[in-house]
Design a protein around this motif. Structure first.
Motif, mmCIF file in Angstrom:
data_model
loop_
_atom_site.group_PDB
_atom_site.id
_atom_site.type_symbol
_atom_site.label_atom_id
_atom_site.label_comp_id
_atom_site.label_asym_id
_atom_site.label_seq_id
_atom_site.Cartn_x
_atom_site.Cartn_y
_atom_site.Cartn_z
ATOM 1 N N SER A 100 0.841 -1.188 0.000
ATOM 2 C CA SER A 100 0.000 0.000 0.000
ATOM 3 C C SER A 100 0.877 1.239 0.000
ATOM 4 C CB SER A 100 -0.937 0.019 1.211
ATOM 5 O OG SER A 100 -0.260 0.414 2.379
ATOM 6 N N TRP A 101 0.330 2.316 -0.544
ATOM 7 C CA TRP A 101 1.107 3.552 -0.573
ATOM 8 C C TRP A 101 0.185 4.759 -0.627
ATOM 9 C CZ3 TRP A 101 0.153 0.596 -4.790
ATOM 10 C CH2 TRP A 101 -0.290 1.220 -5.957
ATOM 11 N N THR A 102 0.735 5.916 -0.230
ATOM 12 C CA THR A 102 0.039 7.190 -0.319
ATOM 13 C C THR A 102 0.140 7.678 -1.757
ATOM 14 O OG1 THR A 102 0.636 7.709 1.961
ATOM 15 C CG2 THR A 102 -0.071 9.545 0.584
ATOM 16 N N VAL A 103 -0.995 7.807 -2.411
ATOM 17 C CA VAL A 103 -0.978 8.144 -3.840
ATOM 18 C C VAL A 103 -0.711 9.642 -4.039
ATOM 19 C CG1 VAL A 103 -2.475 6.201 -4.423
ATOM 20 C CG2 VAL A 103 -3.487 8.432 -3.981
ATOM 21 N N TRP A 104 -0.007 9.951 -5.105
ATOM 22 C CA TRP A 104 0.515 11.295 -5.323
ATOM 23 C C TRP A 104 -0.560 12.367 -5.403
ATOM 24 C CZ3 TRP A 104 4.444 14.168 -4.491
ATOM 25 C CH2 TRP A 104 4.622 15.380 -5.168
ATOM 26 N N TRP A 105 -1.646 12.111 -6.125
ATOM 27 C CA TRP A 105 -2.642 13.162 -6.338
ATOM 28 C C TRP A 105 -3.692 13.222 -5.237
ATOM 29 C CZ3 TRP A 105 -0.812 16.683 -9.135
ATOM 30 C CH2 TRP A 105 -0.047 16.393 -10.264
ATOM 31 N N GLY A 106 -3.538 12.410 -4.210
ATOM 32 C CA GLY A 106 -4.417 12.524 -3.057
ATOM 33 C C GLY A 106 -4.040 13.734 -2.213
ATOM 34 N N GLY A 109 -0.626 13.512 -0.727
ATOM 35 C CA GLY A 109 0.415 12.983 -1.606
ATOM 36 C C GLY A 109 1.764 13.648 -1.452
ATOM 37 N N GLY A 110 1.772 14.927 -1.113
ATOM 38 C CA GLY A 110 3.037 15.632 -0.922
ATOM 39 C C GLY A 110 3.575 15.540 0.482
ATOM 40 N N HIS A 111 2.917 14.722 1.315
ATOM 41 C CA HIS A 111 3.278 14.580 2.726
ATOM 42 C C HIS A 111 3.318 15.959 3.395
ATOM 43 C CE1 HIS A 111 3.772 10.565 1.374
ATOM 44 N NE2 HIS A 111 4.356 10.128 2.457
ATOM 45 N N TRP A 116 0.626 21.829 -1.545
ATOM 46 C CA TRP A 116 1.348 22.536 -2.598
ATOM 47 C C TRP A 116 1.927 21.609 -3.658
ATOM 48 C CZ3 TRP A 116 0.090 27.411 -2.528
ATOM 49 C CH2 TRP A 116 -0.323 27.968 -1.315
ATOM 50 N N HIS A 117 1.924 20.303 -3.390
ATOM 51 C CA HIS A 117 2.383 19.352 -4.405
ATOM 52 C C HIS A 117 1.486 19.376 -5.636
ATOM 53 C CE1 HIS A 117 -0.793 17.097 -2.426
ATOM 54 N NE2 HIS A 117 -0.729 16.152 -3.354
ATOM 55 N N TYR A 118 0.246 19.896 -5.474
ATOM 56 C CA TYR A 118 -0.640 20.012 -6.643
ATOM 57 C C TYR A 118 -0.084 20.997 -7.669
ATOM 58 C CZ TYR A 118 -4.328 17.317 -4.345
ATOM 59 O OH TYR A 118 -5.059 16.315 -3.761
ATOM 60 N N LEU A 119 0.821 21.853 -7.239
ATOM 61 C CA LEU A 119 1.488 22.780 -8.164
ATOM 62 C C LEU A 119 2.849 22.244 -8.609
ATOM 63 C CD1 LEU A 119 0.649 26.179 -6.423
ATOM 64 C CD2 LEU A 119 -0.562 25.033 -8.298
#
Length: 204
Positions: A100-106, A109-111, A116-119
């Motif tokens: 299992s993992w934390t998906v990027w676009w959730g 996702g940027g922890h 701000w990872h959406y940018l």
């Protein structure tokens, strides 16, 4: 959770063994593996059943594990699907692989750099450093990577070693499996994706 009496279980990226007590209570022989010595000592002196090693090159012989488990680690690996294949390789036929993992676009996702990872991961990392005067623990491009739901589903289609037991969003009700069928929605709503495989028997 099923009975694990006598099962040999490897927790890939397990750090100091946060899941040790839970698995041992079910009868498993628990072994933690991590590449970061600091993580291994996160709860004091490492347990005797602790291995320093890489998830992309497991120091384990083929087919020796009953269960190969990894929780919230894949997004920290530069070659995530090499690690997934290694987990299959090290698991015996009929054994279980849990990934299992934390998906990027959730939303997470940027922890610690979210949202701000959406940018962009690089932007989020730099912004964090400016605001806090130090790099984040999870540094995009070094210790954090953009691993998506689509990536996981594509790997499932091409992998040959495992029979799919379950694929579901970890923090949503089981009936919400249908979100995985909707490309954009699944990336945002699936905070964490779980894949469970049963290792196939080797072809004769």
């Amino acid at each position: 959770m099923t009975d694990l009496d006598g099962a040999l279980l490897l927790d890939v990226g397990g750090g100091p063994g946060y899941f040790r007590e839970a698995f041992e209570a079910r009868g498993a022989t628990y072994v933690a593996l991590d590449a970061d010595v600091g993580e291994l000592a996160g709860r004091g002196d490492p347990d005797a059943r602790t291995i320093i090693g890489s998830g992309t090159a497991l120091p384990v012989a083929d087919g020796v594990l009953d269960v190969c488990y990894s929780s919230n680690v894949l997004e920290h690996v530069d070659r995530p699907w090499v690690m997934a294949e290694e987990m299959l390789r090290a698991t015996r036929p009929g054994g279980t692989v849990f990934l299992s993992w934390t998906v990027w676009w959730g939303p997470w996702g940027g922890h610690e750099t979210a949202p701000w990872h959406y940018l962009g991961g690089t932007y989020a990392r730099r912004r964090y450093a400016r605001r806090h005067g130090r790099e984040p623990k999870n540094r995009f491009g070094e210790s954090l990577y953009a691993v998506t739901v689509a990536d996981g589903l594509r790997w499932l289609e091409r992998q040959q070693g495992g029979e799919v037991v379950a694929v579901f969003p970890r923090y949503l009700p089981r009936w919400a499996w249908w979100v995985l069928r909707i490309p954009v929605l699944r990336e945002v709503v699936t905070w964490n994706l779980v894949i469970v495989l049963r290792r196939r028997a080797e072809k004769v």
